[in-house]
Design a protein around this motif. Structure first.
Motif, short mmCIF file in Angstrom:
data_model
loop_
_atom_site.label_atom_id
_atom_site.label_comp_id
_atom_site.label_asym_id
_atom_site.label_seq_id
_atom_site.Cartn_x
_atom_site.Cartn_y
_atom_site.Cartn_z
N UNK A 100 26.38 39.69 47.06
CA UNK A 100 25.91 40.18 46.57
C UNK A 100 26.00 40.54 45.70
N UNK A 101 27.09 40.73 45.27
CA UNK A 101 27.12 40.88 43.44
C UNK A 101 27.37 39.91 42.83
N UNK A 102 27.96 38.43 43.39
CA UNK A 102 28.10 37.59 42.92
C UNK A 102 26.74 36.72 42.34
N UNK A 103 26.07 36.87 43.18
CA UNK A 103 24.48 36.49 43.05
C UNK A 103 23.52 37.07 42.23
N UNK A 104 23.23 38.71 42.35
CA UNK A 104 23.01 39.19 41.50
C UNK A 104 22.87 39.45 39.93
N UNK A 105 24.64 39.24 39.90
CA UNK A 105 25.19 39.03 38.60
C UNK A 105 25.00 38.42 37.98
N UNK A 107 22.53 35.52 38.60
CA UNK A 107 21.22 35.05 38.54
C UNK A 107 20.44 36.33 37.27
N UNK A 108 21.38 37.21 36.88
CA UNK A 108 21.19 38.74 35.78
C UNK A 108 20.27 39.05 36.92
N UNK A 109 19.75 39.63 38.05
CA UNK A 109 18.69 40.22 38.53
C UNK A 109 18.33 41.27 37.95
N UNK A 110 17.09 41.18 37.83
CA UNK A 110 16.75 43.39 36.90
C UNK A 110 16.01 44.26 37.96
N UNK A 111 15.82 43.23 38.47
CA UNK A 111 15.05 44.42 40.64
C UNK A 111 15.33 43.63 41.53
N UNK A 112 15.48 44.55 43.26
CA UNK A 112 16.04 43.66 43.79
C UNK A 112 14.80 44.69 44.87
N UNK A 113 14.32 44.13 45.89
CA UNK A 113 13.66 44.34 46.48
C UNK A 113 14.17 44.60 47.90
N UNK A 114 14.65 45.87 48.79
CA UNK A 114 15.58 46.04 49.69
C UNK A 114 14.76 46.01 50.98
N UNK A 128 24.75 45.32 41.78
CA UNK A 128 25.23 46.06 40.18
C UNK A 128 24.37 48.11 39.95
N UNK A 129 25.15 48.33 39.46
CA UNK A 129 24.19 49.65 38.89
C UNK A 129 23.27 49.43 38.40
N UNK A 130 22.68 48.68 36.99
CA UNK A 130 21.51 48.33 36.77
C UNK A 130 20.80 47.97 37.28
N UNK A 131 21.15 47.62 38.47
CA UNK A 131 19.41 46.53 39.42
C UNK A 131 18.79 47.52 40.07
N UNK A 132 17.40 47.57 39.55
CA UNK A 132 17.01 48.47 40.00
C UNK A 132 15.84 47.51 41.49
N UNK A 133 15.87 49.19 42.09
CA UNK A 133 16.07 48.87 43.42
C UNK A 133 14.32 48.86 44.06
N UNK A 134 13.44 48.41 45.28
CA UNK A 134 12.33 48.96 45.52
C UNK A 134 12.54 48.71 47.10
N UNK A 135 12.10 49.92 47.78
CA UNK A 135 12.57 49.66 49.16
C UNK A 135 10.73 49.67 49.86
N UNK A 136 10.80 48.72 51.20
CA UNK A 136 9.71 48.50 52.12
C UNK A 136 9.89 49.77 52.61
N UNK A 137 8.80 49.46 53.63
CA UNK A 137 8.81 50.43 54.33
C UNK A 137 9.45 50.08 55.85
N UNK A 138 9.85 49.73 56.16
CA UNK A 138 10.95 48.89 56.68
C UNK A 138 12.42 49.06 56.74
N UNK A 139 12.91 49.95 55.34
CA UNK A 139 14.25 49.26 55.01
C UNK A 139 14.31 50.57 55.45
N UNK A 140 16.19 50.57 55.64
CA UNK A 140 17.10 51.35 55.83
C UNK A 140 16.95 52.67 54.90
#
Length: 555
Positions: A100-105, A107-114, A128-140
């Motif tokens: 997960x860390x390798x791919x997000x780093x 690709x330099x992802x800015x936002x992640x849908x979890x 990574x700490x600088x990635x802003x996360x958005x959660x779905x209704x069915x997320x943990x």
């Protein structure tokens, strides 16, 4: 409707008005309940999420990740990312924190849908700490901004934002059976070409129904489910979990159904548990009864409405193919790669040949190199690997053909047969080369075997490591049953060895006690065997196994 030269977002805007109130996606939310999305609702939510992404003022064409099991929000996120002018980066929902860390780093992802995940606790340290996360209704459980709050606050993005055919749409990180995943860059034009061509061959219309459950992070599902539904305008259903899979299938009543070899084998084992093969074969030979039995078996699997069934990502054994065909389900094998958006070859109804992956799809050129490698070229071929020009150069011939890494041959009707992976072919101590895949296919005809790996580099003869089917393993405590399995494996070796060249004949079968799974890295996220991991795991025992000179060895 003529979809020629229409890009994915064009199709989205078309259905938003043409089928505004038609049901598009059915999402289970637990306890037998579902949430339904019309085209209008789905596009409206995506437009609102696109407004939110725009409000973040990210650099143009930023990478935005999606890590989730399949659900309606996965698809709406993909659209929102595109409408906001960005690039989607799907991640498999089974990856470990390091990947997960390798791919997000990388690709330099800015936002992640979890999204919907079984093991978020294992993965989250990789974000990574600088990635802003958005959660779905069915997320943990998490403390991220939520999808529902965002679409409640933001107005829908106005107008029909368009993207060019040669613009980068998505970076798909290959599951890779060796090494770090590579980022395959696919354009909107690549996607459109594959979706249109697939629909043309399969004659898919807007009345179809599909169950989406193979990972959307994989190009097979993305092309033939997400993009196909976008181009044909048909209905999608999602699976809630493995436990509810049969109910999910029966709710969807799919007319098109795609799976991978391991699951087709599991479905077959499930049927044979209830109705042993000899008994089923006998019933199918009774003229008036056979149609009733076939319908009953397919209905039990939830596949009685299926008019087109496909298998991809790895070869399926002849016996399994024939078994389904005897039930009246013609399984059509196809062939493709992440690098060509799963668009290369497919068997056509009534023209399939067992052991072959079919004819080149419209617009695909194919040739076999002097080394026997399959080379393909089409407008679905990737733009290259992200941040890796050297690897990109190595993967193409001078005249622009993609080197697949697979060995193959073409018959007189243009149907392609995969004869092995160039990198998987190994040499015995006698200097003879062996392609493991064809031998593995023969071994997979045994109903007790779920997975197999043929190996034996630098040995006199090859051997096979087999993992038994899930329902077989508990029965091994019964000594008589274990002896029965052993005798059947001895017979299997004899039968297989009659069909191969002398240097390919198996010395023995090892029945492993380990479970080969995604979690312990024996399998890729698409359930393909990581051959190097399997071989390394048993390396120290190999010499002692050969010294035993027994046909069947229990690990």
């Amino acid at each position: 409707m003529d979809t020629t030269n229409k890009l994915p977002l064009d199709m989205l805007y078309h259905w938003e008005t043409a089928k505004a109130d038609t049901l598009y996606m059915t999402q289970p939310v637990g306890n037998g309940k579902v949430v339904e999305y019309t085209w209008k609702r789905a596009v409206d939510e995506a437009r609102r999420m696109a407004s939110y992404l725009k409000s973040l003022n990210l650099p143009e064409k930023s990478r935005v990740g999606i890590i989730s099991k399949n659900c309606a929000h996965w698809i709406m996120s993909d659209w929102a990312i595109w409408m906001a002018g960005h690039i989607s980066v799907p991640l498999y929902p089974t990856l470990n924190a390091d990947t997960v860390n390798y791919i997000l780093s990388h690709s330099e992802c800015e936002v992640l849908f979890v999204g919907k995940l079984d093991d978020w606790d294992m993965m989250k340290s990789g974000v990574p700490e600088n990635v802003r996360c958005v959660s779905y209704p069915l997320s943990p459980p998490n403390d991220f901004e939520t999808w529902d709050d965002i679409i409640g606050q933001f107005p829908p993005l106005e107008g029909n934002i368009r993207r060019d055919a040669d613009e980068l749409a998505t970076i798909v990180y290959t599951s890779g059976s060796t090494g770090r995943p590579k980022g395959v860059m696919l354009s909107f034009g690549n996607m459109a070409f594959a979706a249109e061509g697939g629909m043309e061959v399969l004659k898919v219309g807007s009345g179809e129904r599909m169950l989406s459950y193979l990972p959307l992070a994989h190009v097979f599902e993305r092309t033939f489910v997400e993009l196909a539904s976008l181009y044909a305008g048909f209905q999608l259903y999602f699976a809630e979990s493995l436990d509810t899979f049969v109910q999910d299938l029966q709710r969807a009543q799919p007319t098109l159904f795609l799976s991978v070899p391991r699951l087709w084998v599991k479905f077959q084992h499930g049927v044979l548990q209830k109705l042993p093969k000899e008994k089923l074969d006998k019933l199918l030979r009774i003229p008036l009864l056979n149609r009733v039995i076939k319908k009953k078996v397919l209905k039990g699997l939830g596949l009685d409405k299926v008019k087109l069934a496909g298998s991809g990502s790895a070869p399926l054994s002849h016996d399994v193919l024939d078994w389904y065909r005897n039930l009246g389900l013609e399984l059509l094998e196809g062939y493709g790669m992440s690098e060509n958006f799963a668009y290369s070859h497919m068997n056509k109804p009534g023209r399939s040949r067992t052991g072959y992956v079919g004819e080149a799809l419209p617009g695909v050129e194919v040739k076999i190199s002097d080394e026997g490698e399959i080379l393909v070229k089409s407008p679905a071929t990737m733009m290259g690997y992200y941040k890796d020009e050297e690897k990109t150069r190595e993967t193409f011939t001078d005249d622009g053909f993609l080197k697949t890494g697979d060995k193959g041959e073409v018959d007189e009707q243009g149907r392609l047969k995969i004869t092995g992976r160039i990198k998987e072919i190994f040499k015995t101590s006698k200097g003879k080369y062996i392609a493991p895949a064809p031998i593995e296919n023969r071994l997979m005809s045994h109903e007790a075997i779920e997975m197999v790996c043929v190996s034996g580099a630098n040995q006199t003869q090859p051997h096979a490591l087999v993992m038994l089917a899930e329902e077989i393993r508990p029965k091994l405590a019964d000594e008589a049953y274990r002896r029965e399995i052993e005798e059947s494996f001895k017979q299997l070796i004899t039968d297989v060895n009659k069909t191969v060249d002398p240097h390919e004949q198996l010395a023995f079968i090892i029945v492993v006690s380990d479970e080969w799974s995604i979690e312990n890295s024996f399998l890729t996220p698409t359930l393909k065997l990581k051959r190097n991991v399997v071989e390394d795991a048993y390396q120290e025992q190999i010499e002692s196994w050969y010294a035993k000179r027994q046909p069947v060895i229990w690990q």
